[in-house]
Write a protein that holds these residues in place. Structure first.
Motif, PDB file in Angstrom:
ATOM      1  N   UNK A  34      75.910  22.474  53.234  1.00 55.11           N
ATOM      2  CA  UNK A  34      75.098  21.700  52.284  1.00 55.11           C
ATOM      3  C   UNK A  34      73.644  22.177  52.295  1.00 55.11           C
ATOM      4  N   UNK A  35      73.093  22.385  53.483  1.00 59.77           N
ATOM      5  CA  UNK A  35      71.720  22.867  53.578  1.00 59.77           C
ATOM      6  C   UNK A  35      71.580  24.254  52.959  1.00 59.77           C
ATOM      7  N   UNK A  36      72.574  25.097  53.167  1.00 62.85           N
ATOM      8  CA  UNK A  36      72.545  26.431  52.592  1.00 62.85           C
ATOM      9  C   UNK A  36      72.569  26.370  51.065  1.00 62.85           C
ATOM     10  N   UNK A  37      73.393  25.474  50.511  1.00 60.70           N
ATOM     11  CA  UNK A  37      73.453  25.326  49.055  1.00 60.70           C
ATOM     12  C   UNK A  37      72.121  24.836  48.495  1.00 60.70           C
ATOM     13  N   UNK A  38      71.513  23.857  49.166  1.00 64.44           N
ATOM     14  CA  UNK A  38      70.220  23.345  48.697  1.00 64.44           C
ATOM     15  C   UNK A  38      69.143  24.410  48.768  1.00 64.44           C
ATOM     16  N   UNK A  39      69.113  25.157  49.874  1.00 65.00           N
ATOM     17  CA  UNK A  39      68.108  26.215  50.006  1.00 65.00           C
ATOM     18  C   UNK A  39      68.336  27.317  48.987  1.00 65.00           C
ATOM     19  N   UNK A  40      69.586  27.622  48.712  1.00 64.95           N
ATOM     20  CA  UNK A  40      69.878  28.677  47.740  1.00 64.95           C
ATOM     21  C   UNK A  40      69.406  28.260  46.353  1.00 64.95           C
ATOM     22  N   UNK A  41      69.708  27.038  45.957  1.00 68.70           N
ATOM     23  CA  UNK A  41      69.277  26.591  44.627  1.00 68.70           C
ATOM     24  C   UNK A  41      67.749  26.490  44.558  1.00 68.70           C
ATOM     25  N   UNK A  42      67.111  26.041  45.642  1.00 70.06           N
ATOM     26  CA  UNK A  42      65.650  25.972  45.660  1.00 70.06           C
ATOM     27  C   UNK A  42      65.034  27.363  45.559  1.00 70.06           C
ATOM     28  N   UNK A  43      65.564  28.317  46.302  1.00 70.94           N
ATOM     29  CA  UNK A  43      65.054  29.681  46.263  1.00 70.94           C
ATOM     30  C   UNK A  43      65.218  30.321  44.895  1.00 70.94           C
ATOM     31  N   UNK A  44      66.374  30.100  44.273  1.00 72.18           N
ATOM     32  CA  UNK A  44      66.597  30.665  42.939  1.00 72.18           C
ATOM     33  C   UNK A  44      65.672  30.021  41.905  1.00 72.18           C
ATOM     34  N   UNK A  45      65.461  28.708  42.026  1.00 70.52           N
ATOM     35  CA  UNK A  45      64.554  28.030  41.096  1.00 70.52           C
ATOM     36  C   UNK A  45      63.121  28.521  41.277  1.00 70.52           C
ATOM     37  N   UNK A  46      62.711  28.701  42.527  1.00 66.52           N
ATOM     38  CA  UNK A  46      61.355  29.186  42.781  1.00 66.52           C
ATOM     39  C   UNK A  46      61.159  30.584  42.207  1.00 66.52           C
ATOM     40  N   UNK A  47      62.154  31.433  42.369  1.00 56.97           N
ATOM     41  CA  UNK A  47      62.038  32.790  41.840  1.00 56.97           C
ATOM     42  C   UNK A  47      62.049  32.784  40.311  1.00 56.97           C
ATOM     43  N   UNK A  48      62.864  31.918  39.706  1.00 49.94           N
ATOM     44  CA  UNK A  48      62.913  31.855  38.246  1.00 49.94           C
ATOM     45  C   UNK A  48      61.603  31.304  37.679  1.00 49.94           C
ATOM     46  N   UNK A  49      61.096  30.212  38.256  1.00 56.93           N
ATOM     47  CA  UNK A  49      59.831  29.651  37.777  1.00 56.93           C
ATOM     48  C   UNK A  49      58.672  30.614  38.028  1.00 56.93           C
ATOM     49  N   UNK A  50      58.688  31.286  39.165  1.00 57.33           N
ATOM     50  CA  UNK A  50      57.650  32.262  39.462  1.00 57.33           C
ATOM     51  C   UNK A  50      57.672  33.428  38.484  1.00 57.33           C
ATOM     52  N   UNK A  51      58.859  33.918  38.178  1.00 57.44           N
ATOM     53  CA  UNK A  51      58.973  35.004  37.212  1.00 57.44           C
ATOM     54  C   UNK A  51      58.525  34.580  35.827  1.00 57.44           C
ATOM     55  N   UNK A  52      58.888  33.344  35.439  1.00 53.38           N
ATOM     56  CA  UNK A  52      58.440  32.830  34.147  1.00 53.38           C
ATOM     57  C   UNK A  52      56.927  32.668  34.096  1.00 53.38           C
ATOM     58  N   UNK A  53      56.342  32.205  35.196  1.00 51.18           N
ATOM     59  CA  UNK A  53      54.890  32.036  35.246  1.00 51.18           C
ATOM     60  C   UNK A  53      54.180  33.385  35.190  1.00 51.18           C
ATOM     61  N   UNK A  54      54.739  34.386  35.849  1.00 48.61           N
ATOM     62  CA  UNK A  54      54.147  35.726  35.794  1.00 48.61           C
ATOM     63  C   UNK A  54      54.200  36.251  34.359  1.00 48.61           C
ATOM     64  N   UNK A  55      55.347  36.110  33.710  1.00 46.60           N
ATOM     65  CA  UNK A  55      55.484  36.593  32.337  1.00 46.60           C
ATOM     66  C   UNK A  55      54.526  35.855  31.404  1.00 46.60           C
ATOM     67  N   UNK A  56      54.440  34.535  31.531  1.00 47.65           N
ATOM     68  CA  UNK A  56      53.547  33.754  30.686  1.00 47.65           C
ATOM     69  C   UNK A  56      52.089  34.102  30.968  1.00 47.65           C
ATOM     70  N   UNK A  57      51.729  34.268  32.232  1.00 49.10           N
ATOM     71  CA  UNK A  57      50.360  34.629  32.587  1.00 49.10           C
ATOM     72  C   UNK A  57      49.969  35.991  32.060  1.00 49.10           C
ATOM     73  N   UNK A  58      50.875  36.955  32.176  1.00 50.31           N
ATOM     74  CA  UNK A  58      50.578  38.283  31.649  1.00 50.31           C
ATOM     75  C   UNK A  58      50.483  38.273  30.127  1.00 50.31           C
ATOM     76  N   UNK A  59      51.325  37.482  29.476  1.00 48.67           N
ATOM     77  CA  UNK A  59      51.254  37.346  28.019  1.00 48.67           C
ATOM     78  C   UNK A  59      49.946  36.698  27.601  1.00 48.67           C
ATOM     79  N   UNK A  60      49.543  35.685  28.337  1.00 46.95           N
ATOM     80  CA  UNK A  60      48.282  35.002  28.051  1.00 46.95           C
ATOM     81  C   UNK A  60      47.094  35.940  28.266  1.00 46.95           C
TER      82      UNK A  60
END
Length: 140
Positions: A34-60
């Motif tokens: 269960x902890x592994x599943x939660x950490x995996x989903x958290x890590x993937x969300x952080x990487x996705x939001x971070x990538x989106x923020x980088x793309x939006x920041x560079x576009x801006x």
């Protein structure tokens, strides 16, 4: 004579704690999964939001006409924060994989072996390795 009593005593006393420990190990394995599943989903969300923020920041920042413009500075800050968020997601995913490996190593058990044709009832134990393959993404 003392050694016979000691062996008999240990033979009667030791199996009970071993069986109780098996149930605790099973719940510990489930908790690690269960902890592994939660950490995996958290890590993937952080990487996705971070990538989106980088793309939006560079576009801006790229859409800004002037270096002193607030959009350029905000875009650079957003891209920097997004890259940090994505970089923090990597150790979270590594921790998730570590917990999954630990749970897999704890799931090595012994299986009961029943002979096909036996004159007397005997239960021997053979070492076995248990693997589970998740077939749908919700149970991973």
């Amino acid at each position: 004579m003392k050694s016979i009593f000691l062996i008999l005593f240990l033979g009667l006393v030791l199996p009970k704690p071993c069986l109780a420990q098996e149930a605790q190990d099973r719940t510990y394995i489930q908790e690690l999964v269960k902890q592994s599943e939660k950490q995996r989903s958290t890590g993937l969300k952080m990487m996705a939001f971070g990538g989106g923020a980088v793309a939006l920041g560079l576009l801006l920042a790229a859409s800004s006409d002037d270096w002193t413009d607030g959009a350029f500075g905000g875009g650079i800050l957003l891209a920097g924060a997004g890259s940090l968020t994505a970089l923090i997601g990597i150790p979270v995913l590594a921790g998730s994989a570590n917990k999954a490996r630990r749970a897999a190593s704890l799931s090595i058990t012994t299986a009961r072996l029943a002979p096909a044709q036996s004159v007397y009832r005997s239960s021997g134990a053979i070492p076995s390795l248990t693997f589970s393959l998740p077939l749908n993404s919700k149970n991973r």
